[in-house]
Design a protein around this motif. Sequence first.
Motif, PDB file in Angstrom:
ATOM      1  N   GLU A  49       0.484 -13.137  -5.480  1.00 52.68           N
ATOM      2  CA  GLU A  49       1.162 -14.396  -5.195  1.00 52.68           C
ATOM      3  C   GLU A  49       2.675 -14.303  -5.407  1.00 52.68           C
ATOM      4  N   GLU A  50       3.118 -13.307  -6.141  1.00 50.86           N
ATOM      5  CA  GLU A  50       4.548 -13.148  -6.388  1.00 50.86           C
ATOM      6  C   GLU A  50       5.277 -12.425  -5.252  1.00 50.86           C
ATOM      7  N   VAL A  51       4.537 -11.880  -4.294  1.00 53.32           N
ATOM      8  CA  VAL A  51       5.152 -11.169  -3.176  1.00 53.32           C
ATOM      9  C   VAL A  51       5.610 -12.180  -2.129  1.00 53.32           C
ATOM     10  N   ASP A  52       6.854 -12.086  -1.731  1.00 49.01           N
ATOM     11  CA  ASP A  52       7.444 -13.026  -0.777  1.00 49.01           C
ATOM     12  C   ASP A  52       7.499 -12.382   0.609  1.00 49.01           C
ATOM     13  N   PHE A  53       6.664 -12.888   1.527  1.00 52.55           N
ATOM     14  CA  PHE A  53       6.618 -12.362   2.888  1.00 52.55           C
ATOM     15  C   PHE A  53       7.449 -13.203   3.867  1.00 52.55           C
ATOM     16  N   SER A  54       8.302 -14.059   3.357  1.00 52.66           N
ATOM     17  CA  SER A  54       8.949 -15.055   4.212  1.00 52.66           C
ATOM     18  C   SER A  54       9.788 -14.458   5.333  1.00 52.66           C
ATOM     19  N   LEU A 107      -6.762  -5.571  -7.058  1.00 52.95           N
ATOM     20  CA  LEU A 107      -5.493  -6.238  -6.781  1.00 52.95           C
ATOM     21  C   LEU A 107      -4.842  -5.664  -5.534  1.00 52.95           C
ATOM     22  N   HIS A 108      -4.910  -4.343  -5.376  1.00 53.06           N
ATOM     23  CA  HIS A 108      -4.339  -3.706  -4.188  1.00 53.06           C
ATOM     24  C   HIS A 108      -5.078  -4.160  -2.932  1.00 53.06           C
ATOM     25  N   VAL A 109      -6.401  -4.244  -3.019  1.00 53.91           N
ATOM     26  CA  VAL A 109      -7.179  -4.719  -1.874  1.00 53.91           C
ATOM     27  C   VAL A 109      -6.754  -6.148  -1.510  1.00 53.91           C
ATOM     28  N   GLN A 110      -6.560  -6.988  -2.525  1.00 56.47           N
ATOM     29  CA  GLN A 110      -6.094  -8.353  -2.260  1.00 56.47           C
ATOM     30  C   GLN A 110      -4.734  -8.329  -1.569  1.00 56.47           C
ATOM     31  N   PHE A 111      -3.840  -7.466  -2.014  1.00 55.77           N
ATOM     32  CA  PHE A 111      -2.519  -7.347  -1.395  1.00 55.77           C
ATOM     33  C   PHE A 111      -2.646  -6.938   0.067  1.00 55.77           C
ATOM     34  N   TYR A 112      -3.509  -5.964   0.350  1.00 61.98           N
ATOM     35  CA  TYR A 112      -3.658  -5.488   1.721  1.00 61.98           C
ATOM     36  C   TYR A 112      -4.350  -6.530   2.604  1.00 61.98           C
TER      37      TYR A 112
END
Length: 319
Positions: A21-26, A88-93
């Motif tokens: 949730e802390e990763v900003d894809f904006s 967590l990595h799977v969630q990120f991907y």
Amino acid sequence: MRYPDFYDMYRSAIKNTWTVEEVDFSTDMRDLDTRMGPAERHLIRRLVAFFATGDSIVANNLVLNLYKHLNAPEARLFLSRQLYEEALHVQFYLTLLDTYMPDIQEREQAFRAVEEIPSIRAKAAFCQRWIDSVQTLDRLETAAQRQHFLLNLIGFAACIEGIFFFGAFAYVFFLRSRGLLNGLAAGTNWVFRDESLHMAFAFRAVEQIRAEEPDLFDEGFKARVVEMIVEAVEAEVSFAEDLLQHGVAGLSLADMRQYLQFVADQRLSLLGIPIRFGSRNPFPFMDLQDVQELANFFERRVSAYQTGVVGEVELDAAF
């Protein structure tokens, strides 16, 4: 405590906690739509398809193979933490898939990559040959069985995490060096930190096993390790041919092959095996990746993030 190094690695992993949730894809979608051409978008689609399946293979190996036979309590502490990080990595991907591929059919194709994309299918076949074959071993009672397990552990650390994922990271950090896909780069930076510690643990485990049973590392076993690593490089070069088939400015297949050979030599050196390729790193941005960066005061989040409270907590203190 018989293996305090493993416990220290477990504690280090806890300090590296982060959340998707802390990763900003904006800004990422704007980069994909307006700043990247068809060649770069093809690279990203293939890369995300690999990411979507790669860490699931790693997690399966942790649960079905490594945890079963690395039975020191300190080692299992670390492996338990690593399994959380792989999830967590799977969630990120998966978040990458949802963000970069809004079309449901395109996402479904990415999930079928191990069946439908030859370059990714070849990497999955490598894993099946060198990693999955140990699943039939319930106990390691003979030297041959121990060597078989060691090949799994080395293949897991040196090839899957150490070559396949480090090759994938190179594409991301190349794009970051051009100011592209900052969200992907930020998340990958934290994944990179996790994977580096995973590799360090696995190589430390190999070192400990070698110290306790040096006869397992005979010349025949070393030859099989070299064979496995060379095969991993070739599989990853084939993946690079796929990713770069349309031509990406500033990133050549020759440089990618050289980088993969350089990484493979690093893994061989860690195992005390003579290097095979003698290649140098052609990517300065990957040299910088291994250096702890100073965090800008105004940065949203420090990349060297640590959790926990420092100091004493007084519940009756006056505010």
